[in-house]
Scaffold this active site. Structure first.
Site, PDB file in Angstrom:
ATOM      1  N   ALA A   1      15.137  23.292 123.817  1.00 28.07           N
ATOM      2  CA  ALA A   1      16.298  24.172 123.783  1.00 28.07           C
ATOM      3  C   ALA A   1      16.182  25.200 124.894  1.00 28.07           C
ATOM      4  O   ALA A   1      15.079  25.531 125.346  1.00 28.07           O
ATOM      5  CB  ALA A   1      16.402  24.875 122.422  1.00 28.07           C
ATOM      6  N   ASP A   2      17.328  25.690 125.323  1.00 30.82           N
ATOM      7  CA  ASP A   2      17.350  26.764 126.306  1.00 30.82           C
ATOM      8  C   ASP A   2      18.461  27.729 125.918  1.00 30.82           C
ATOM      9  O   ASP A   2      19.582  27.305 125.632  1.00 30.82           O
ATOM     10  CB  ASP A   2      17.589  26.234 127.719  1.00 30.82           C
ATOM     11  CG  ASP A   2      17.333  27.302 128.762  1.00 30.82           C
ATOM     12  OD1 ASP A   2      16.149  27.562 129.056  1.00 30.82           O
ATOM     13  OD2 ASP A   2      18.306  27.891 129.270  1.00 30.82           O
ATOM     14  N   THR A   3      18.140  29.015 125.890  1.00 32.49           N
ATOM     15  CA  THR A   3      19.088  30.042 125.488  1.00 32.49           C
ATOM     16  C   THR A   3      19.300  31.031 126.629  1.00 32.49           C
ATOM     17  O   THR A   3      18.335  31.483 127.241  1.00 32.49           O
ATOM     18  CB  THR A   3      18.578  30.801 124.239  1.00 32.49           C
ATOM     19  OG1 THR A   3      18.384  29.872 123.164  1.00 32.49           O
ATOM     20  CG2 THR A   3      19.574  31.868 123.792  1.00 32.49           C
TER      21      THR A   3
ATOM     22  N   ALA B   1      21.577  25.437 124.561  1.00 28.46           N
ATOM     23  CA  ALA B   1      21.676  23.986 124.633  1.00 28.46           C
ATOM     24  C   ALA B   1      20.496  23.405 123.873  1.00 28.46           C
ATOM     25  O   ALA B   1      19.357  23.843 124.045  1.00 28.46           O
ATOM     26  CB  ALA B   1      21.651  23.507 126.075  1.00 28.46           C
TER      27      ALA B   1
END
Length: 197
Positions: free
Chosen positions: A69-71, A106
């Site tokens: 995940a990437d925030t 994502a």
């Protein structure tokens, strides 16, 4: 099938533990630079996909699913990363003060055979007005330094948030409803269901 979390984030670990999903961590180490002109939505998806691909390549032939995940915190199309120093953190908080911003995460699930799926989740967060003194007091704590946008909604900065529209856990770093649905679809069980159901 084993779940591998491609992250060293203690918050993502805690969120998976919160919904009872067994996993182990194997962080990805990639270049997280944003390409020139790259829209924030494309940037976070690319980051999640690259993290997942790097880690999945370590498990060729094994029965695993990699979760990456990437925030990012996005304001005026600018991606606000982790503050580099006190001045940077102060600037971020000043920009967020009294305004709404987007938090984009994502999520990418990938198998070692290359099969993958990605989902983008957006939450709108509105901050109350922050005085210079309040920002300085917050920056004097340990909380802002390892967090996108320079704040942690699950900590002291909860006091800054006047409203939120969308997933709260997304702002922490992993939108649980969407993550759980994606994992369930691949047969990764939580305590909420048994495998095969």
């Amino acid at each position: 099938m084993e779940l591998i979390l491609a992250s060293a984030s203690p918050r993502r670990r805690e969120l998976l533990q919160q919904i009872g999903v067994p996993h182990r961590c194997d962080p990805a180490d990639i270049d997280e630079s944003r390409h020139e002109g790259e829209p924030p939505e494309e940037y976070v998806q690319r980051m999640a996909q690259e993290k997942a691909a790097v880690v999945a390549a370590r498990y060729s032939g094994q029965s695993v699913v990699v979760l990456a995940a990437d925030t990012s915190v996005v304001l005026d199309e600018d991606v606000l990363g982790k503050p580099a120093d006190h001045f940077d953190g102060l600037g971020m908080l000043a920009r967020l003060s009294g305004r709404s911003h987007a938090v984009l995460t994502a999520i990418c699930l990938q198998r070692p055979d290359g099969d993958s799926q990605t989902q983008l989740v957006e939450t709108q967060v509105t901050f109350t007005s922050l005085s210079r003194e309040l920002c300085e007091a917050y920056l004097a704590t340990d909380e802002p330094w390892d967090k996108a946008g320079g704040y942690g909604i699950q900590g002291l900065a909860a006091a800054f948030v006047s409203s939120i529209e969308g997933s709260y856990s997304n702002v922490v770093g992993l939108p649980l409803a969407q993550t759980w649905q994606m994992l369930s679809g691949l047969g990764i069980a939580s305590v909420l269901e048994t495998p095969g159901e």
